[in-house]
Design an enzyme around this catalytic site. Structure first.
Site, PDB file in Angstrom:
ATOM      1  N   ALA A 103     -44.748 -61.021 -69.822  1.00 42.66           N
ATOM      2  CA  ALA A 103     -44.835 -60.433 -68.485  1.00 42.66           C
ATOM      3  C   ALA A 103     -45.710 -59.197 -68.602  1.00 42.66           C
ATOM      4  CB  ALA A 103     -43.446 -60.058 -68.001  1.00 42.66           C
ATOM      5  N   GLU A 108     -41.198 -68.034 -72.524  1.00 42.72           N
ATOM      6  CA  GLU A 108     -40.257 -68.508 -71.494  1.00 42.72           C
ATOM      7  C   GLU A 108     -40.916 -69.539 -70.576  1.00 42.72           C
ATOM      8  OE1 GLU A 108     -39.235 -64.378 -70.551  1.00 42.72           O
ATOM      9  OE2 GLU A 108     -37.128 -64.929 -70.761  1.00 42.72           O
ATOM     10  N   GLY A 139     -42.361 -63.576 -71.588  1.00 44.49           N
ATOM     11  CA  GLY A 139     -42.524 -64.513 -70.464  1.00 44.49           C
ATOM     12  C   GLY A 139     -43.422 -65.691 -70.792  1.00 44.49           C
ATOM     13  N   GLU A 195     -38.725 -58.779 -76.416  1.00 46.58           N
ATOM     14  CA  GLU A 195     -38.262 -57.843 -75.380  1.00 46.58           C
ATOM     15  C   GLU A 195     -37.404 -56.706 -75.901  1.00 46.58           C
ATOM     16  OE1 GLU A 195     -38.493 -61.100 -75.005  1.00 46.58           O
ATOM     17  OE2 GLU A 195     -39.200 -61.589 -72.993  1.00 46.58           O
TER      18      GLU A 195
END
Ligand code: COA
Length: 260
Positions: free
Chosen positions: A66, A115, A112, A135
């Site tokens: 992200a 993910e 992300g 993260e």
């Protein structure tokens, strides 16, 4: 449709969606997530698209996570909203699409990015791929389904270690974990995904959608996956694809599925 951060192209029944922010290692900012939602949605409703491949542009990254610059000053409510909106728009959305999605992991798949690859129906990686959920090194946890899908794919102990260390695994380790199905060269990555895509596209799209729903039911709380399978199996008997598939077999010819 034209996009600022992605490229979507259909060819021979396969739509390839390429995340195209190579200078930012294809990090997922808000606009990219929205555009991906629209591109996946469009491909899923496109009658010509039988398979979707998602990949990153450039030779370095699939998606490096992200976009950290967008959320570094968020508070608790904004953080909660970020995860919830992202899961709804992209990650859960992709997992539950009727059209098969293959992630072609061409480099870093972090946060992300991993993910997104895990939300796809399966993954193929190039030799240079590095996968991880870093993260906790930022003081946060995976928020786009990583704490749920990683243990489903690699087992709880491996997921715990990957998430706690925030480390990266290479393509061969990902292969041995079952996180990716194949490892190949960068040059061969898309051709291999397309080859698998062509094989998939010869089968009944209607039955494949039913199989996706039944398989996903196995991972949904409070849902009896065996019961979903029974219902989906039964529904197949009312489809034109079933009639064509069984008739073609009995007539010793290749099926030509009418599809959805
Ligand atoms: N969000 C925002 N920008 C990112 C990013 C991310 N997740 N990942 C990379 N970028 C940007 C960098 O800020 C840099 O931009 P700049 O040139 O404007 O400074 C550019 O992409 C290139 O990255 P850089 O760090 O210089 O490349 P590198 O080869 O030295 O390192 C990584 C590659 C992937 C190891 C490193 O970029 C990284 O750790 N990224 C963050 C990974 C992460 O924590 N993801 C989870 C987010 S929740």
């Amino acid at each position: 449709m034209s996009y600022n951060n992605i490229i979507s192209k259909e060819n021979n029944g396969i739509t390839t969606i390429t995340i195209n922010r190579p200078k930012k290692l294809n990090a997922l900012n808000r606009e990219t997530i929205q555009e991906l939602h629209e591109a996946f949605s469009e491909a899923d409703s496109d009658i010509d698209t039988k398979v979707i491949i998602v990949t990153g542009s450039g030779e370095k990254a699939f998606v490096a996570g992200a976009d950290i610059s967008e959320f570094s000053d968020f508070d608790v409510n904004q953080g909660t909203e970020l995860a919830s909106k992202g899961q709804e728009l992209l990650f859960n959305f992709v997992e539950n699409l009727s059209t098969p999605v293959i992630a072609a992991v061409n480099g870093f798949a972090l946060g992300g990015g991993l993910e997104l690859a895990m939300a796809a129906h399966f993954r193929v990686a190039s030799h240079n791929a590095k996968l991880g959920l870093p993260e906790v090194s930022l003081g946060v946890i995976p928020g786009y389904g990583g704490t749920q899908r990683l243990p489903q794919l690699v087992g709880k102990g491996r997921a715990m270690e990957m998430i706690m260390t925030g480390g990266m695994i290479d393509a061969n380790q990902a292969l041995s974990y079952g996180l990716v199905n194949y490892v190949t060269t960068q040059d061969e990555l898309l051709p291999l995904c397309e080859k698998i895509g062509v094989k998939i596209s010869k089968n009944s799209t209607v039955a494949i959608s039913a199989a996706i729903r039944a398989i996903n039911a196995n991972f949904k709380d409070g849902v009896d996956g065996f019961n979903v399978e029974i219902q989906e199996f039964g529904n197949c008997f009312g489809t034109d694809d079933f009639e064509e598939g069984t008739t073609a077999f009995l007539q010793k010819r290749k099926a030509d599925f009418p599809g959805r």
